[in-house]
Design a protein around this motif. Structure first.
Motif, PDB file in Angstrom:
ATOM      1  N   PRO A  60      -9.071 -25.415 -20.662  1.00 50.46           N
ATOM      2  CA  PRO A  60      -8.410 -26.367 -19.611  1.00 50.46           C
ATOM      3  C   PRO A  60      -8.402 -25.457 -17.947  1.00 50.46           C
ATOM      4  O   PRO A  60      -8.566 -25.993 -16.683  1.00 50.46           O
ATOM      5  N   SER A  61      -7.667 -24.141 -17.541  1.00 50.59           N
ATOM      6  CA  SER A  61      -7.385 -22.993 -16.749  1.00 50.59           C
ATOM      7  C   SER A  61      -8.478 -23.322 -16.547  1.00 50.59           C
ATOM      8  O   SER A  61      -7.659 -21.977 -15.455  1.00 50.59           O
ATOM      9  N   LEU A  62      -9.233 -22.581 -16.828  1.00 54.22           N
ATOM     10  CA  LEU A  62     -10.570 -21.686 -16.021  1.00 54.22           C
ATOM     11  C   LEU A  62     -10.569 -21.490 -15.038  1.00 54.22           C
ATOM     12  O   LEU A  62     -11.031 -21.000 -14.247  1.00 54.22           O
ATOM     13  N   CYS A 118       7.136  -1.120 -20.684  1.00 55.67           N
ATOM     14  CA  CYS A 118       8.206  -2.830 -21.300  1.00 55.67           C
ATOM     15  C   CYS A 118       8.627  -2.726 -19.704  1.00 55.67           C
ATOM     16  O   CYS A 118       9.168  -1.676 -19.399  1.00 55.67           O
ATOM     17  N   ASN A 119       8.626  -3.541 -18.771  1.00 48.89           N
ATOM     18  CA  ASN A 119       9.954  -3.454 -17.687  1.00 48.89           C
ATOM     19  C   ASN A 119      10.478  -4.781 -17.783  1.00 48.89           C
ATOM     20  O   ASN A 119      10.205  -6.277 -17.765  1.00 48.89           O
ATOM     21  N   MET A 120      11.690  -4.765 -17.443  1.00 48.26           N
ATOM     22  CA  MET A 120      12.719  -6.380 -16.961  1.00 48.26           C
ATOM     23  C   MET A 120      13.105  -5.904 -15.363  1.00 48.26           C
ATOM     24  O   MET A 120      12.906  -4.726 -15.085  1.00 48.26           O
ATOM     25  N   ALA A 121      12.405  -6.919 -14.828  1.00 45.94           N
ATOM     26  CA  ALA A 121      12.546  -7.514 -13.807  1.00 45.94           C
ATOM     27  C   ALA A 121      14.078  -7.560 -13.274  1.00 45.94           C
ATOM     28  O   ALA A 121      14.520  -8.672 -13.143  1.00 45.94           O
ATOM     29  N   ALA A 122      14.209  -6.487 -11.617  1.00 42.57           N
ATOM     30  CA  ALA A 122      15.521  -6.819 -11.292  1.00 42.57           C
ATOM     31  C   ALA A 122      15.500  -7.829  -9.820  1.00 42.57           C
ATOM     32  O   ALA A 122      14.953  -6.764  -8.788  1.00 42.57           O
ATOM     33  N   SER A 180      -3.272 -18.094 -15.999  1.00 41.67           N
ATOM     34  CA  SER A 180      -2.833 -19.262 -15.376  1.00 41.67           C
ATOM     35  C   SER A 180      -1.604 -19.809 -15.087  1.00 41.67           C
ATOM     36  O   SER A 180      -0.683 -20.450 -14.850  1.00 41.67           O
ATOM     37  N   GLY A 181      -0.437 -19.132 -16.060  1.00 44.51           N
ATOM     38  CA  GLY A 181       1.040 -19.295 -15.795  1.00 44.51           C
ATOM     39  C   GLY A 181       2.015 -18.906 -14.871  1.00 44.51           C
ATOM     40  O   GLY A 181       1.125 -18.641 -14.030  1.00 44.51           O
ATOM     41  N   GLY A 182       3.019 -19.610 -14.910  1.00 43.67           N
ATOM     42  CA  GLY A 182       4.333 -19.005 -13.465  1.00 43.67           C
ATOM     43  C   GLY A 182       3.906 -17.369 -13.013  1.00 43.67           C
ATOM     44  O   GLY A 182       4.150 -17.484 -12.363  1.00 43.67           O
ATOM     45  N   ILE A 183       3.919 -16.278 -14.530  1.00 41.62           N
ATOM     46  CA  ILE A 183       3.953 -15.082 -13.598  1.00 41.62           C
ATOM     47  C   ILE A 183       2.829 -14.379 -13.162  1.00 41.62           C
ATOM     48  O   ILE A 183       1.908 -14.020 -12.201  1.00 41.62           O
ATOM     49  N   GLY A 184       1.983 -14.897 -14.063  1.00 39.16           N
ATOM     50  CA  GLY A 184       0.263 -14.372 -14.476  1.00 39.16           C
ATOM     51  C   GLY A 184      -0.766 -14.957 -13.018  1.00 39.16           C
ATOM     52  O   GLY A 184      -1.458 -14.049 -12.862  1.00 39.16           O
ATOM     53  N   ALA A 185      -0.424 -16.643 -11.910  1.00 36.20           N
ATOM     54  CA  ALA A 185      -1.284 -16.647 -11.998  1.00 36.20           C
ATOM     55  C   ALA A 185      -1.077 -15.957 -10.405  1.00 36.20           C
ATOM     56  O   ALA A 185      -1.803 -16.034  -9.771  1.00 36.20           O
ATOM     57  N   ASP A 219     -11.518 -17.110 -22.349  1.00 30.90           N
ATOM     58  CA  ASP A 219     -11.096 -18.399 -22.685  1.00 30.90           C
ATOM     59  C   ASP A 219      -9.880 -17.727 -24.272  1.00 30.90           C
ATOM     60  O   ASP A 219     -11.232 -17.353 -25.156  1.00 30.90           O
ATOM     61  N   TYR A 220      -9.267 -17.338 -23.811  1.00 30.44           N
ATOM     62  CA  TYR A 220      -8.852 -17.003 -25.726  1.00 30.44           C
ATOM     63  C   TYR A 220      -8.890 -17.715 -26.890  1.00 30.44           C
ATOM     64  O   TYR A 220      -9.011 -17.164 -27.502  1.00 30.44           O
ATOM     65  N   THR A 221      -8.915 -18.997 -26.598  1.00 26.76           N
ATOM     66  CA  THR A 221      -9.375 -20.127 -27.521  1.00 26.76           C
ATOM     67  C   THR A 221     -11.117 -19.830 -28.552  1.00 26.76           C
ATOM     68  O   THR A 221     -10.989 -19.828 -29.307  1.00 26.76           O
ATOM     69  N   ILE A 271      -5.374  -9.688 -16.471  1.00 30.09           N
ATOM     70  CA  ILE A 271      -4.057 -10.176 -16.499  1.00 30.09           C
ATOM     71  C   ILE A 271      -4.682 -11.399 -18.415  1.00 30.09           C
ATOM     72  O   ILE A 271      -5.124 -12.432 -18.275  1.00 30.09           O
ATOM     73  N   ASN A 272      -3.424 -10.811 -19.248  1.00 32.52           N
ATOM     74  CA  ASN A 272      -3.526 -12.091 -20.043  1.00 32.52           C
ATOM     75  C   ASN A 272      -2.002 -12.839 -19.931  1.00 32.52           C
ATOM     76  O   ASN A 272      -1.009 -12.679 -20.410  1.00 32.52           O
ATOM     77  N   GLY A 273      -3.155 -13.823 -19.725  1.00 30.33           N
ATOM     78  CA  GLY A 273      -1.785 -15.413 -19.437  1.00 30.33           C
ATOM     79  C   GLY A 273      -1.712 -16.001 -17.850  1.00 30.33           C
ATOM     80  O   GLY A 273      -0.626 -15.662 -17.662  1.00 30.33           O
TER      81      GLY A 273
HETATM   82  N1  LIG Z   1       9.856  -9.015 -17.647  1.00 30.36           N
HETATM   83  C1  LIG Z   1      10.672  -9.260 -17.392  1.00 30.36           C
HETATM   84  O1  LIG Z   1      11.330  -9.131 -16.540  1.00 30.36           O
HETATM   85  C2  LIG Z   1      10.400 -10.939 -17.279  1.00 30.36           C
HETATM   86  C3  LIG Z   1      10.710 -11.856 -16.836  1.00 30.36           C
HETATM   87  C4  LIG Z   1      10.580 -13.668 -16.474  1.00 30.36           C
HETATM   88  C5  LIG Z   1      10.284 -13.901 -17.679  1.00 30.36           C
HETATM   89  N2  LIG Z   1       8.814 -13.557 -18.417  1.00 30.36           N
HETATM   90  C6  LIG Z   1       9.003 -13.746 -20.227  1.00 30.36           C
HETATM   91  O2  LIG Z   1       7.792 -13.884 -19.092  1.00 30.36           O
HETATM   92  C7  LIG Z   1       6.928 -14.506 -20.079  1.00 30.36           C
HETATM   93  C8  LIG Z   1       7.490 -16.370 -20.140  1.00 30.36           C
HETATM   94  O3  LIG Z   1       5.721 -15.897 -18.478  1.00 30.36           O
HETATM   95  P1  LIG Z   1       4.868 -16.799 -17.790  1.00 30.36           P
HETATM   96  O4  LIG Z   1       6.811 -17.927 -17.232  1.00 30.36           O
HETATM   97  O5  LIG Z   1       4.058 -17.282 -16.971  1.00 30.36           O
HETATM   98  O6  LIG Z   1       5.148 -18.254 -18.922  1.00 30.36           O
HETATM   99  P2  LIG Z   1       4.124 -19.755 -18.759  1.00 30.36           P
HETATM  100  O7  LIG Z   1       4.026 -20.194 -17.641  1.00 30.36           O
HETATM  101  O8  LIG Z   1       4.720 -20.220 -19.954  1.00 30.36           O
HETATM  102  O9  LIG Z   1       2.444 -18.853 -18.971  1.00 30.36           O
HETATM  103  C9  LIG Z   1       1.759 -19.023 -20.468  1.00 30.36           C
HETATM  104  C10 LIG Z   1       0.333 -18.150 -19.936  1.00 30.36           C
HETATM  105  O10 LIG Z   1       0.203 -17.544 -21.297  1.00 30.36           O
HETATM  106  C11 LIG Z   1      -0.977 -18.056 -21.394  1.00 30.36           C
HETATM  107  N3  LIG Z   1      -0.986 -18.392 -23.685  1.00 30.36           N
HETATM  108  C12 LIG Z   1      -0.765 -18.846 -24.176  1.00 30.36           C
HETATM  109  N4  LIG Z   1      -0.489 -18.636 -25.451  1.00 30.36           N
HETATM  110  C13 LIG Z   1      -1.825 -17.440 -25.207  1.00 30.36           C
HETATM  111  C14 LIG Z   1      -1.987 -16.895 -26.056  1.00 30.36           C
HETATM  112  N5  LIG Z   1      -2.709 -17.450 -27.532  1.00 30.36           N
HETATM  113  N6  LIG Z   1      -3.141 -15.682 -25.328  1.00 30.36           N
HETATM  114  C15 LIG Z   1      -3.363 -15.055 -24.044  1.00 30.36           C
HETATM  115  N7  LIG Z   1      -2.378 -16.010 -23.051  1.00 30.36           N
HETATM  116  C16 LIG Z   1      -2.295 -17.248 -23.370  1.00 30.36           C
HETATM  117  C17 LIG Z   1      -1.166 -19.126 -20.941  1.00 30.36           C
HETATM  118  O11 LIG Z   1      -2.146 -20.101 -20.987  1.00 30.36           O
HETATM  119  P3  LIG Z   1      -2.305 -21.699 -21.192  1.00 30.36           P
HETATM  120  O12 LIG Z   1      -1.565 -22.599 -20.263  1.00 30.36           O
HETATM  121  O13 LIG Z   1      -3.791 -21.994 -20.517  1.00 30.36           O
HETATM  122  O14 LIG Z   1      -2.911 -21.818 -22.521  1.00 30.36           O
HETATM  123  C18 LIG Z   1      -0.524 -19.091 -19.738  1.00 30.36           C
HETATM  124  O15 LIG Z   1      -0.804 -18.360 -18.814  1.00 30.36           O
HETATM  125  C19 LIG Z   1       7.888 -15.348 -21.556  1.00 30.36           C
HETATM  126  O16 LIG Z   1       7.661 -14.237 -22.873  1.00 30.36           O
HETATM  127  C20 LIG Z   1       9.412 -14.425 -20.871  1.00 30.36           C
HETATM  128  O17 LIG Z   1      10.056 -13.610 -21.417  1.00 30.36           O
HETATM  129  C21 LIG Z   1       9.615 -11.626 -18.640  1.00 30.36           C
END
Ligand SMILES: NC(=O)c1ccc[n+]([C@@H]2O[C@H](COP(=O)([O-])OP(=O)(O)OC[C@H]3O[C@@H](n4cnc5c(N)ncnc54)[C@H](OP(=O)(O)O)[C@@H]3O)[C@@H](O)[C@H]2O)c1
Length: 330
Positions: A196-198, A275-279, A171-176, A211-213, A167-169
């Motif tokens: 900080p999120s590890l 690639c997918n949009m969620a409905a 710690s965020g809203g979707i990834g967690a 850690d992507y950094t 899971i790349n990302g």
């Molecule tokens: N397909 C769909 O239907 C759909 C629906 C809704 C949203 N989305 C998309 O979802 C995205 C937002 O997701 P979210 O709400 O989960 O975002 P979020 O809460 O802002 O989380 C972003 C995540 O990405 C990580 N991140 C930041 N920079 C990164 C990098 N360079 N490499 C790897 N990871 C990195 C962050 O880690 P740290 O915080 O640790 O830096 C965090 O885990 C938007 O782009 C939006 O367009 C798509």
């Protein structure tokens, strides 16, 4: 009613408390007294939407102009942000049959927004469901967006037990939530986030963390059956070596290039781009509810702000490093 409004695009300070008229439910709608709304990526983007460039827009460029028209070209048309909430049904329209006054609900108004307020009306047929009984309003408000997106997109990716998933990302809203669901589906999960999120992603059940950094996962020689890229930061060309021969790279955020790669790899076979949009729907939100009630998904609330400090809530998210959801209480 008390609401957080913004009448111009810009920094967090454009958010302020105002007194708006309390809405009245139409025949097919419920009126919800909101107790908590969370701050997510969509709110931050919409607050500054007038200034967003094609490069900053995380979706195909041809969506940008229609989206700008829908949100308002110069000034926001929808002056109340907030796409996920938890509260109590106060009254219902004459054609509402499933929900009744007093029901505790959580909901995802999505791009219709409106959750940063004391009240909202929603059709009961939209993404609204009884709140998970084991969650507080603050926790439940942090669940709909990430829960729905992770559930729908992992299902479309056809995740299987025993798979290696990155899971790349994470710690965020979707990834967690994607991380927790992937574990629930029996996958071995590698979570990628910043330093900080590890510990946070470890606490959610990650088997391995990157850690992507400090490390580029495409360079470590490991292979995954599924790479779930939330922000679309990994290129397919570079990620190929990190995918098993039939592995899939799922872009939650994508541009036209990734759509073309999806079409091309569906013809060539082997490693594929998806690639997918969620409905979202009430059905899926009820699935999310069940997963939360059975303990498969937990929601960590990092901070709760009163409505008067909505700007601080947005600043907290923008500064990064939050370990869980940021919530506004009403
Ligand atoms: N397909 C769909 O239907 C759909 C629906 C809704 C949203 N989305 C998309 O979802 C995205 C937002 O997701 P979210 O709400 O989960 O975002 P979020 O809460 O802002 O989380 C972003 C995540 O990405 C990580 N991140 C930041 N920079 C990164 C990098 N360079 N490499 C790897 N990871 C990195 C962050 O880690 P740290 O915080 O640790 O830096 C965090 O885990 C938007 O782009 C939006 O367009 C798509």
């Amino acid at each position: 009613m008390k609401a957080i409004v913004y009448t111009e695009y810009g920094p967090p300070e454009v958010l302020h408390v105002a007194d708006l008229q309390k809405p009245t439910p139409k025949d097919q709608e419920i009126l919800i007294r909101i107790h908590a709304a969370s701050v997510n990526y969509g709110d931050i983007t919409a607050r500054n939407f007038g200034n967003i460039t094609g490069r900053q827009f995380n979706m195909p460029g041809f969506f940008l102009f229609p989206a700008k028209v829908a949100f308002g070209l110069r000034k926001p048309k929808k002056q109340v942000l907030g796409s996920e909430l938890s509260g109590v049904v106060e009254s219902v329209g004459t054609n509402v049959s499933k929900l009744k006054p007093g029901d505790e609900v959580f909901a995802y108004p999505g791009m219709n927004m409106g959750a940063y307020a004391e009240y909202i009306c929603m059709p009961e047929t939209k993404a609204v469901a009884l709140k998970p009984s084991n969650l507080s309003h603050a926790e439940a408000a942090g669940l709909p967006y990430g829960g729905l997106m992770a559930l729908i997109l992992l299902r479309k990716a056809n995740i299987q037990p025993g798979q290696k998933v990155l899971i790349n990302g994470a710690s965020g809203g979707i990834g967690a939530i994607a991380l927790q669901l992937a574990k629930h589906y029996g996958a071995q999960v590698t979570a990628v986030c910043s330093t900080p999120s590890l510990d946070y992603v470890r606490s959610l059940g990650a088997d391995h963390v990157i850690d992507y950094t400090r490390e580029d996962f495409t360079q470590n020689g490991k292979q995954y059956d599924l790479i779930f890229d939330v922000l679309g930061r990994s290129s397919f060309a570079r990620s190929k070596r990190s995918l098993t021969p039939n592995g899939r790279l799922v872009y939650v955020s994508f541009k036209v290039k990734q759509l073309l790669q999806m079409m091309w790899t569906s013809i060539t076979g082997g490693r594929r781009v998806i690639c997918n949009m969620a409905a979202e729907s009430a059905y899926d939100l009820n699935q999310v509810k069940s997963l939360a009630e059975s303990g498969k998904i937990k929601i960590i609330v990092d901070q709760v702000f009163p409505a008067e400090q909505a700007a601080e809530a947005h600043q907290t998210i923008e500064q990064g490093g939050t370990k869980g959801r940021v919530v506004i209480a009403f």
